[in-house]
Design a protein around this motif. Structure first.
Motif, PDB file in Angstrom:
ATOM      1  N   THR A 108       4.817   8.976   7.377  1.00  0.00           N
ATOM      2  CA  THR A 108       6.065   9.146   6.613  1.00  0.00           C
ATOM      3  C   THR A 108       6.684   7.810   6.260  1.00  0.00           C
ATOM      4  O   THR A 108       7.113   7.576   5.122  1.00  0.00           O
ATOM      5  CB  THR A 108       7.053  10.002   7.407  1.00  0.00           C
ATOM      6  OG1 THR A 108       6.436  11.245   7.751  1.00  0.00           O
ATOM      7  CG2 THR A 108       8.317  10.261   6.610  1.00  0.00           C
ATOM      8  N   ASN A 109       6.736   6.908   7.222  1.00  0.00           N
ATOM      9  CA  ASN A 109       7.312   5.578   6.957  1.00  0.00           C
ATOM     10  C   ASN A 109       6.473   4.813   5.951  1.00  0.00           C
ATOM     11  O   ASN A 109       7.008   4.112   5.082  1.00  0.00           O
ATOM     12  CB  ASN A 109       7.426   4.803   8.262  1.00  0.00           C
ATOM     13  CG  ASN A 109       8.449   5.416   9.200  1.00  0.00           C
ATOM     14  OD1 ASN A 109       9.320   6.179   8.775  1.00  0.00           O
ATOM     15  ND2 ASN A 109       8.344   5.107  10.489  1.00  0.00           N
ATOM     16  N   ALA A 110       5.137   4.933   6.062  1.00  0.00           N
ATOM     17  CA  ALA A 110       4.267   4.235   5.115  1.00  0.00           C
ATOM     18  C   ALA A 110       4.458   4.774   3.709  1.00  0.00           C
ATOM     19  O   ALA A 110       4.507   4.017   2.721  1.00  0.00           O
ATOM     20  CB  ALA A 110       2.814   4.372   5.558  1.00  0.00           C
ATOM     21  N   ALA A 111       4.592   6.081   3.558  1.00  0.00           N
ATOM     22  CA  ALA A 111       4.793   6.672   2.230  1.00  0.00           C
ATOM     23  C   ALA A 111       6.141   6.252   1.646  1.00  0.00           C
ATOM     24  O   ALA A 111       6.250   5.982   0.438  1.00  0.00           O
ATOM     25  CB  ALA A 111       4.704   8.194   2.328  1.00  0.00           C
ATOM     26  N   ASP A 112       7.181   6.187   2.472  1.00  0.00           N
ATOM     27  CA  ASP A 112       8.488   5.758   1.975  1.00  0.00           C
ATOM     28  C   ASP A 112       8.450   4.322   1.466  1.00  0.00           C
ATOM     29  O   ASP A 112       9.063   3.993   0.448  1.00  0.00           O
ATOM     30  CB  ASP A 112       9.534   5.898   3.082  1.00  0.00           C
ATOM     31  CG  ASP A 112       9.800   7.358   3.436  1.00  0.00           C
ATOM     32  OD1 ASP A 112       9.476   8.225   2.605  1.00  0.00           O
ATOM     33  OD2 ASP A 112      10.335   7.613   4.543  1.00  0.00           O
ATOM     34  N   VAL A 113       7.694   3.472   2.163  1.00  0.00           N
ATOM     35  CA  VAL A 113       7.613   2.065   1.750  1.00  0.00           C
ATOM     36  C   VAL A 113       6.816   1.924   0.464  1.00  0.00           C
ATOM     37  O   VAL A 113       7.169   1.154  -0.435  1.00  0.00           O
ATOM     38  CB  VAL A 113       6.997   1.224   2.876  1.00  0.00           C
ATOM     39  CG1 VAL A 113       6.730  -0.206   2.392  1.00  0.00           C
ATOM     40  CG2 VAL A 113       7.923   1.192   4.081  1.00  0.00           C
ATOM     41  N   ILE A 114       5.705   2.713   0.341  1.00  0.00           N
ATOM     42  CA  ILE A 114       4.857   2.601  -0.852  1.00  0.00           C
ATOM     43  C   ILE A 114       5.560   3.175  -2.076  1.00  0.00           C
ATOM     44  O   ILE A 114       5.543   2.581  -3.160  1.00  0.00           O
ATOM     45  CB  ILE A 114       3.517   3.320  -0.609  1.00  0.00           C
ATOM     46  CG1 ILE A 114       2.716   2.568   0.479  1.00  0.00           C
ATOM     47  CG2 ILE A 114       2.686   3.398  -1.897  1.00  0.00           C
ATOM     48  CD1 ILE A 114       1.491   3.323   0.948  1.00  0.00           C
ATOM     49  N   MET A 115       6.204   4.293  -1.950  1.00  0.00           N
ATOM     50  CA  MET A 115       6.828   4.960  -3.086  1.00  0.00           C
ATOM     51  C   MET A 115       8.223   4.431  -3.406  1.00  0.00           C
ATOM     52  O   MET A 115       8.766   4.702  -4.469  1.00  0.00           O
ATOM     53  CB  MET A 115       6.922   6.472  -2.813  1.00  0.00           C
ATOM     54  CG  MET A 115       5.575   7.141  -2.572  1.00  0.00           C
ATOM     55  SD  MET A 115       4.463   7.008  -3.969  1.00  0.00           S
ATOM     56  CE  MET A 115       5.316   8.000  -5.180  1.00  0.00           C
ATOM     57  N   GLY A 116       8.793   3.704  -2.481  1.00  0.00           N
ATOM     58  CA  GLY A 116      10.145   3.207  -2.699  1.00  0.00           C
ATOM     59  C   GLY A 116      10.200   2.059  -3.698  1.00  0.00           C
ATOM     60  O   GLY A 116       9.210   1.357  -3.930  1.00  0.00           O
ATOM     61  N   VAL A 117      11.375   1.861  -4.313  1.00  0.00           N
ATOM     62  CA  VAL A 117      11.603   0.780  -5.272  1.00  0.00           C
ATOM     63  C   VAL A 117      11.928  -0.501  -4.511  1.00  0.00           C
ATOM     64  O   VAL A 117      12.698  -0.490  -3.552  1.00  0.00           O
ATOM     65  CB  VAL A 117      12.751   1.141  -6.231  1.00  0.00           C
ATOM     66  CG1 VAL A 117      12.986   0.035  -7.241  1.00  0.00           C
ATOM     67  CG2 VAL A 117      12.447   2.459  -6.941  1.00  0.00           C
TER      68      VAL A 117
END
Length: 256
Positions: A108-117
């Motif tokens: 979840t944390n990895a996805a937030d970092v990748i998809m985040g601006v």
């Protein structure tokens, strides 16, 4: 001896016994008795500390210990109206075990970092070689206000006010024109005003040149009169030039 006779008499040569005249009666005030009675009355009334008829405190009513202390109100039973909090768990109580979450926090944390601006860095400027940083937006170095949509445009309220002033001036000019026509007055145009002003300045220069050419020594009546006349002409020309420069609108009387 006759009292009508003079003091110089033969009978006065015989010495006679001196008799002291009786003293005059002593003065006694008519208010003596009243003053004496008032004095005796008020003097005997204040022989003790305070009025004589004051009630003396009893020896039994002496000041006792703690008699001046304030008494507290009676105690009341405390009643708790609010509900009590749950009690603290005992040492023998065991917490609930075995509760697990199926959420994968790493993914979840990895996805937030990748998809985040990506966060943009804040614009700053450095004014010293030591690296002192300051906010660039509030520094005034960025052209912020000239890029606005309404920059350099006259505000609506100022435009409206100018139109109102212009309209009022036109109405006033029309009113003046009507009155001037009735009073046989004419308004001086701008070209005529400029021409008159230039002519006055030219006349002032000529009079001033003539004034400068006067002799240094004014030793005769005609010279004094000529100097005064030139000074008056220069003063009048200066006054007329000031009036024309100060007032843009000038009215003159029509020639009959």
């Amino acid at each position: 001896m006759d009292p009508t006779c003079s003091s110089e008499s033969v009978y006065n040569l015989i010495p006679s016994d001196w008799k002291e005249p009786p003293p005059p009666p002593r003065y006694v005030s008519v208010f003596k008795a009243a003053v004496k009675d008032d004095k005796q009355k008020f003097k005997t009334a204040m022989k003790t500390m305070g009025p004589a008829k004051l009630e003396v405190p009893s020896p039994k009513d002496f000041l006792k210990k703690h008699s001046k202390e304030k008494t507290l109100p009676p105690k009341k039973k405390f009643e708790r109206n609010e509900p009590r909090k749950p009690p603290v768990p005992l040492r023998t109580d065991h917490p609930v075990m075995g509760i697990q979450s199926e959420k994968n926090f790493i993914n979840t944390n990895a996805a937030d970092v990748i998809m985040g601006v990506a966060k943009k860095p804040k614009p700053v400027f450095v004014d010293k070689r030591t690296g002192d940083k300051h906010d660039l937006e509030t520094s005034g170095l960025v052209p912020k206000y000239i890029n606005k949509k309404g920059y350099g445009v006259t505000p609506e309220y100022i435009r409206k006010r100018n139109e109102e002033v212009k309209k009022a001036q036109e109405e006033y000019d029309d009113y003046i024109q009507e009155n001037l026509k009735e009073a046989a007055m004419k308004r001086l145009s701008d070209e005529e005003r400029v021409a008159v002003l230039q002519g006055l300045k030219k006349n002032w220069e000529e009079v001033h040149k003539e004034f400068q050419s006067l002799s240094v020594f004014i030793d005769s009546i005609p010279k004094k009169i000529r100097k005064q006349k030139l000074e008056e002409e220069m003063k009048q020309l200066e006054h007329d030039i000031g009036v024309l420069e100060k007032h843009k609108i000038i009215y003159i009387a029509n020639k009959q």
